[in-house]
Design a protein around this motif. Sequence first.
Motif, mmCIF file in Angstrom:
data_model
loop_
_atom_site.group_PDB
_atom_site.id
_atom_site.type_symbol
_atom_site.label_atom_id
_atom_site.label_comp_id
_atom_site.label_asym_id
_atom_site.label_seq_id
_atom_site.Cartn_x
_atom_site.Cartn_y
_atom_site.Cartn_z
ATOM 1 N N TYR B 78 0.833 -1.199 0.000
ATOM 2 C CA TYR B 78 0.000 0.000 0.000
ATOM 3 C C TYR B 78 0.869 1.251 0.000
ATOM 4 C CZ TYR B 78 -4.290 -2.589 0.849
ATOM 5 O OH TYR B 78 -5.362 -3.416 0.718
ATOM 6 N N ASP B 79 0.345 2.325 -0.600
ATOM 7 C CA ASP B 79 1.094 3.575 -0.642
ATOM 8 C C ASP B 79 0.893 4.383 0.635
ATOM 9 O OD1 ASP B 79 2.096 3.471 -3.435
ATOM 10 O OD2 ASP B 79 -0.053 3.329 -3.826
ATOM 11 N N TYR B 80 -0.334 4.348 1.154
ATOM 12 C CA TYR B 80 -0.640 5.125 2.348
ATOM 13 C C TYR B 80 -1.387 4.277 3.361
ATOM 14 C CZ TYR B 80 0.268 8.998 -0.816
ATOM 15 O OH TYR B 80 0.846 9.841 -1.721
ATOM 16 N N VAL B 81 -1.136 4.549 4.632
ATOM 17 C CA VAL B 81 -1.933 3.964 5.703
ATOM 18 C C VAL B 81 -2.590 5.092 6.471
ATOM 19 C CG1 VAL B 81 -1.869 2.772 7.918
ATOM 20 C CG2 VAL B 81 -0.597 1.857 5.997
ATOM 21 N N LEU B 82 -3.910 5.002 6.622
ATOM 22 C CA LEU B 82 -4.604 5.960 7.463
ATOM 23 C C LEU B 82 -5.075 5.220 8.704
ATOM 24 C CD1 LEU B 82 -6.958 8.766 6.594
ATOM 25 C CD2 LEU B 82 -7.847 7.024 8.117
ATOM 26 N N THR B 83 -4.733 5.749 9.885
ATOM 27 C CA THR B 83 -5.207 5.101 11.106
ATOM 28 C C THR B 83 -6.295 5.952 11.736
ATOM 29 O OG1 THR B 83 -3.575 6.214 12.494
ATOM 30 C CG2 THR B 83 -2.932 4.119 11.548
ATOM 31 N N MET B 84 -7.283 5.295 12.276
ATOM 32 C CA MET B 84 -8.340 6.023 12.981
ATOM 33 C C MET B 84 -8.905 5.176 14.107
ATOM 34 S SD MET B 84 -11.333 5.944 10.081
ATOM 35 C CE MET B 84 -12.549 6.844 11.031
ATOM 36 N N ASP B 85 -9.520 5.850 15.083
ATOM 37 C CA ASP B 85 -10.089 5.133 16.221
ATOM 38 C C ASP B 85 -11.435 4.524 15.851
ATOM 39 O OD1 ASP B 85 -7.910 6.016 17.517
ATOM 40 O OD2 ASP B 85 -8.952 7.361 18.910
ATOM 41 N N ALA B 86 -11.777 3.457 16.562
ATOM 42 C CA ALA B 86 -13.043 2.776 16.283
ATOM 43 C C ALA B 86 -14.206 3.425 17.011
ATOM 44 C CB ALA B 86 -12.936 1.312 16.698
ATOM 45 N N ASP B 87 -13.904 4.307 17.971
ATOM 46 C CA ASP B 87 -14.973 4.779 18.852
ATOM 47 C C ASP B 87 -15.824 5.911 18.281
ATOM 48 O OD1 ASP B 87 -13.241 6.886 18.952
ATOM 49 O OD2 ASP B 87 -12.690 6.634 21.050
ATOM 50 N N GLY B 88 -15.625 6.230 17.011
ATOM 51 C CA GLY B 88 -16.475 7.233 16.391
ATOM 52 C C GLY B 88 -15.986 8.650 16.575
ATOM 53 N N GLN B 89 -14.853 8.818 17.260
ATOM 54 C CA GLN B 89 -14.315 10.145 17.484
ATOM 55 C C GLN B 89 -13.819 10.769 16.181
ATOM 56 O OE1 GLN B 89 -11.197 12.200 20.427
ATOM 57 N NE2 GLN B 89 -11.183 9.998 20.437
ATOM 58 N N HIS B 90 -13.220 9.942 15.346
ATOM 59 C CA HIS B 90 -12.693 10.419 14.068
ATOM 60 C C HIS B 90 -13.759 10.240 12.990
ATOM 61 C CE1 HIS B 90 -8.596 9.224 15.942
ATOM 62 N NE2 HIS B 90 -9.028 10.379 16.399
ATOM 63 N N LEU B 91 -14.036 11.333 12.267
ATOM 64 C CA LEU B 91 -15.177 11.326 11.350
ATOM 65 C C LEU B 91 -14.763 10.879 9.949
ATOM 66 C CD1 LEU B 91 -16.489 14.780 12.537
ATOM 67 C CD2 LEU B 91 -17.407 12.532 13.169
ATOM 68 N N PRO B 92 -15.501 9.941 9.357
ATOM 69 C CA PRO B 92 -15.184 9.456 8.014
ATOM 70 C C PRO B 92 -15.141 10.574 6.978
ATOM 71 C CG PRO B 92 -16.815 8.038 9.043
ATOM 72 C CD PRO B 92 -16.616 9.188 9.962
ATOM 73 N N GLU B 93 -15.975 11.606 7.163
ATOM 74 C CA GLU B 93 -16.011 12.654 6.142
ATOM 75 C C GLU B 93 -14.760 13.538 6.152
ATOM 76 O OE1 GLU B 93 -18.375 11.978 8.303
ATOM 77 O OE2 GLU B 93 -19.135 13.734 9.375
ATOM 78 N N GLU B 94 -13.930 13.407 7.191
ATOM 79 C CA GLU B 94 -12.700 14.204 7.226
ATOM 80 C C GLU B 94 -11.532 13.485 6.552
ATOM 81 O OE1 GLU B 94 -12.264 17.193 8.214
ATOM 82 O OE2 GLU B 94 -13.913 17.705 9.560
ATOM 83 N N ILE B 95 -11.734 12.214 6.246
ATOM 84 C CA ILE B 95 -10.626 11.407 5.715
ATOM 85 C C ILE B 95 -10.080 11.959 4.407
ATOM 86 C CG2 ILE B 95 -10.093 9.154 4.703
ATOM 87 C CD1 ILE B 95 -11.820 7.907 6.859
ATOM 88 N N SER B 96 -10.988 12.348 3.512
ATOM 89 C CA SER B 96 -10.531 12.790 2.190
ATOM 90 C C SER B 96 -9.603 14.005 2.305
ATOM 91 C CB SER B 96 -11.728 13.112 1.301
ATOM 92 O OG SER B 96 -12.506 14.113 1.908
ATOM 93 N N ARG B 97 -9.865 14.879 3.292
ATOM 94 C CA ARG B 97 -9.001 16.061 3.449
ATOM 95 C C ARG B 97 -7.591 15.666 3.873
ATOM 96 N NH1 ARG B 97 -11.231 19.686 7.574
ATOM 97 N NH2 ARG B 97 -9.247 20.730 7.257
ATOM 98 N N ILE B 98 -7.535 14.726 4.808
ATOM 99 C CA ILE B 98 -6.209 14.292 5.276
ATOM 100 C C ILE B 98 -5.457 13.588 4.151
ATOM 101 C CG2 ILE B 98 -4.997 12.931 7.004
ATOM 102 C CD1 ILE B 98 -7.146 13.261 8.872
ATOM 103 N N LEU B 99 -6.174 12.774 3.392
ATOM 104 C CA LEU B 99 -5.529 12.050 2.300
ATOM 105 C C LEU B 99 -5.035 13.012 1.221
ATOM 106 C CD1 LEU B 99 -7.740 8.862 1.845
ATOM 107 C CD2 LEU B 99 -5.422 9.013 2.742
ATOM 108 N N ARG B 100 -5.829 14.062 0.981
ATOM 109 C CA ARG B 100 -5.408 15.034 -0.025
ATOM 110 C C ARG B 100 -4.108 15.705 0.423
ATOM 111 N NH1 ARG B 100 -9.392 18.941 -0.253
ATOM 112 N NH2 ARG B 100 -10.896 17.235 -0.397
ATOM 113 N N ALA B 101 -4.024 16.002 1.721
ATOM 114 C CA ALA B 101 -2.827 16.677 2.235
ATOM 115 C C ALA B 101 -1.580 15.834 2.003
ATOM 116 C CB ALA B 101 -2.982 16.969 3.722
ATOM 117 N N ILE B 102 -1.717 14.519 2.129
ATOM 118 C CA ILE B 102 -0.505 13.706 1.966
ATOM 119 C C ILE B 102 -0.204 13.470 0.496
ATOM 120 C CG2 ILE B 102 -1.394 11.324 2.038
ATOM 121 C CD1 ILE B 102 0.999 10.987 4.189
#
Lengths: 121, 226
Positions: B78-102
Amino acid sequence: MTTLTIFIIGALLSISILYLVRKGKLHGPYATWWLMVAVIAIVLSSFPKIIDWVALHVGITYPPTLLLVLAISFILIRMLTMDLALSRKEQKIRRLTQRLAMLEAGLEASEKDKSPGGKAD
Amino acid sequence: MKTLIVIPAFNEAGNLAQLLPKLRQAVTADILVVDDFSTDDTFQVVRNYGLACLRLSIQLGAWGATQTGIRYAKRHGYDYVLTMDADGQHLPEEISRILRAISDQHGDVIIGTCPHRVSRLKKIAWRFFKLISRIRIEDLTSGFRVYNQQAIKVLADKTASLLDYQDVGVLLLLLRSDLKIKEIPVKMALRQDGKSRVFSSWVVVFKYMLQTTTLCIANIGAKKSQ
């Protein structure tokens, strides 16, 4: 009298260590270390003058202090190396656990591929 | 660009049942849950969504579970690994922004941060660690991060296996390896249920503080300046 006691302790220690190695309960480097301790105990109790001689040459007036300081230092060093060994073990266990999880998942996936009809449960 | 989303989970069956459907809608990346020896049906929940789940046979803690996912990503290229918590604290809709940054190459590691979320006590602890470790990162504990291949290589390595927490130790290791860490602010939800795994009781906090302090002191002078 104390020298005789230490001699007996040393002798018993060597016998126990050889016995443990023979039974396969103590492995390589650890056995060597303990055997060395036993041999040193035997040597020092047979020739207690060694301590006096060394103490005199390094300028310690009360020779038993030398013995105690050396003994405690070696125990501390040994404890540190034990913790190093434990950390290495911990690292290996963690790596193995992770690897096992990956291999298990891979195995399950390939089993599922082999039998497309039936669900592997 | 192949991206893997890694979610370490310990007894998170309830939270995952809510998170996973939202996540699948929000992203196209592969999703991998690492089950850290849960006693509930975390594994079953993940399986019901048809997603990959690695099951640890000994509990390794949040970082050990995350590293499992990182090693998996390295193995499977894989080129990128994104880690997130399972408890719902991290929002799926924010993922694309973080991925774009990298993918715009702003850094080797992007951390999604939300410093407002933490308690005052935790902030004091952070300030202390930042002071002694000289890390210039706002949010030390956020597990909402993306790693690129260089970072994956560093973190999949044996050296990282003896870390006990995924925050300061991991950051120090990355900085020592000369990788660039950038933060971008993201929205985070309040914890839905369950407590932080790190800050759960005073004994645990004390142990964490001591261990992390030792780690920081041991690393003085070991890294290049950030």
